[in-house]
Design an enzyme around this catalytic site. Structure first.
Site, PDB file in Angstrom:
ATOM      1  N   GLY A  52       0.814  -1.201   0.000  1.00  0.00           N
ATOM      2  CA  GLY A  52       0.000   0.000   0.000  1.00  0.00           C
ATOM      3  C   GLY A  52       0.846   1.248   0.000  1.00  0.00           C
ATOM      4  N   SER A  53       0.233   2.338   0.403  1.00  0.00           N
ATOM      5  CA  SER A  53       0.888   3.647   0.334  1.00  0.00           C
ATOM      6  C   SER A  53       1.984   3.787   1.386  1.00  0.00           C
ATOM      7  CB  SER A  53      -0.139   4.758   0.518  1.00  0.00           C
ATOM      8  OG  SER A  53      -0.557   4.810   1.869  1.00  0.00           O
ATOM      9  N   SER A  54       2.963   4.646   1.084  1.00  0.00           N
ATOM     10  CA  SER A  54       4.063   4.875   2.017  1.00  0.00           C
ATOM     11  C   SER A  54       3.572   5.541   3.304  1.00  0.00           C
ATOM     12  CB  SER A  54       5.156   5.716   1.358  1.00  0.00           C
ATOM     13  OG  SER A  54       4.631   6.953   0.933  1.00  0.00           O
ATOM     14  N   GLU A  71       5.607  -4.992   0.579  1.00  0.00           N
ATOM     15  CA  GLU A  71       5.690  -5.354  -0.833  1.00  0.00           C
ATOM     16  C   GLU A  71       5.590  -4.047  -1.582  1.00  0.00           C
ATOM     17  OE1 GLU A  71       5.912  -6.717  -4.485  1.00  0.00           O
ATOM     18  OE2 GLU A  71       6.230  -8.050  -2.788  1.00  0.00           O
ATOM     19  N   CYS A 106       2.411  -3.286 -10.307  1.00  0.00           N
ATOM     20  CA  CYS A 106       1.257  -3.487  -9.427  1.00  0.00           C
ATOM     21  C   CYS A 106       0.075  -4.107 -10.164  1.00  0.00           C
ATOM     22  CB  CYS A 106       0.832  -2.182  -8.773  1.00  0.00           C
ATOM     23  SG  CYS A 106       0.381  -0.898  -9.947  1.00  0.00           S
TER      24      CYS A 106
END
Length: 156
Positions: A52-54, A71, A106
């Site tokens: 997911g997002s940082s 990941e 992705c």
């Protein structure tokens, strides 16, 4: 659209169970982010795998005291269950999912699980044929294009 990832995860878990994976080895929890974060903090897992997002990675790393593996861009699996049908179409979809999203890790199929019922079909020969048509000359080999593009940018 929001239910689709849930359906894919449920199907994977269902297939795993049918293939002999012990039911107690997988926890399937469908929830919103805040609820899942609270559950993770209360459960205090040894390790959490996250894609997911940082911004969320930073929060989870803090909340879980670093017990997180990230990941970096998705790891998409395709699972072919026992019902063999439409081999030409399934082969084409597998090929497209593996190669058509050039540079979009992705979105690209990373792994193909095939039930043994497919081994007597022409699936693998179709996949070999479709993959064999892809070349740098016709710009259909994504990973090679990405490496070449990065190398060209490094030389500028």
């Amino acid at each position: 659209m929001a239910i689709w990832p849930c359906g894919v995860n449920y199907t994977f878990q269902f297939s795993s169970r049918d293939s002999g994976t012990p039911v107690e080895d997988v926890d399937f929890i469908n929830s919103d982010g805040m609820t899942m974060n609270k559950l993770l903090q209360e459960a205090n897992p040894r390790m959490t795998l996250f894609t997911g997002s940082s911004k969320i990675v930073d929060k989870l790393a803090y909340d879980l005291n670093g017990r997180i593996k990230v990941e970096d861009a998705g790891f998409d699996w395709k699972i072919l269950r026992p019902d063999v049908h439409k081999v030409d179409y399934v082969s084409w979809v597998c090929d497209q999912d593996a190669y058509a999203c050039i540079g979009q890790k992705c979105l690209t199929q990373s792994l193909l699980f095939v039930h043994e019922n497919w081994k007597n079909s022409s699936l693998m020969s179709h996949l070999n044929h479709l993959a064999g048509r892809r070349t740098l000359d016709n710009l259909t080999i994504g990973s090679v294009l990405r490496v070449i593009t990065e190398a060209m940018l490094d030389n500028k």
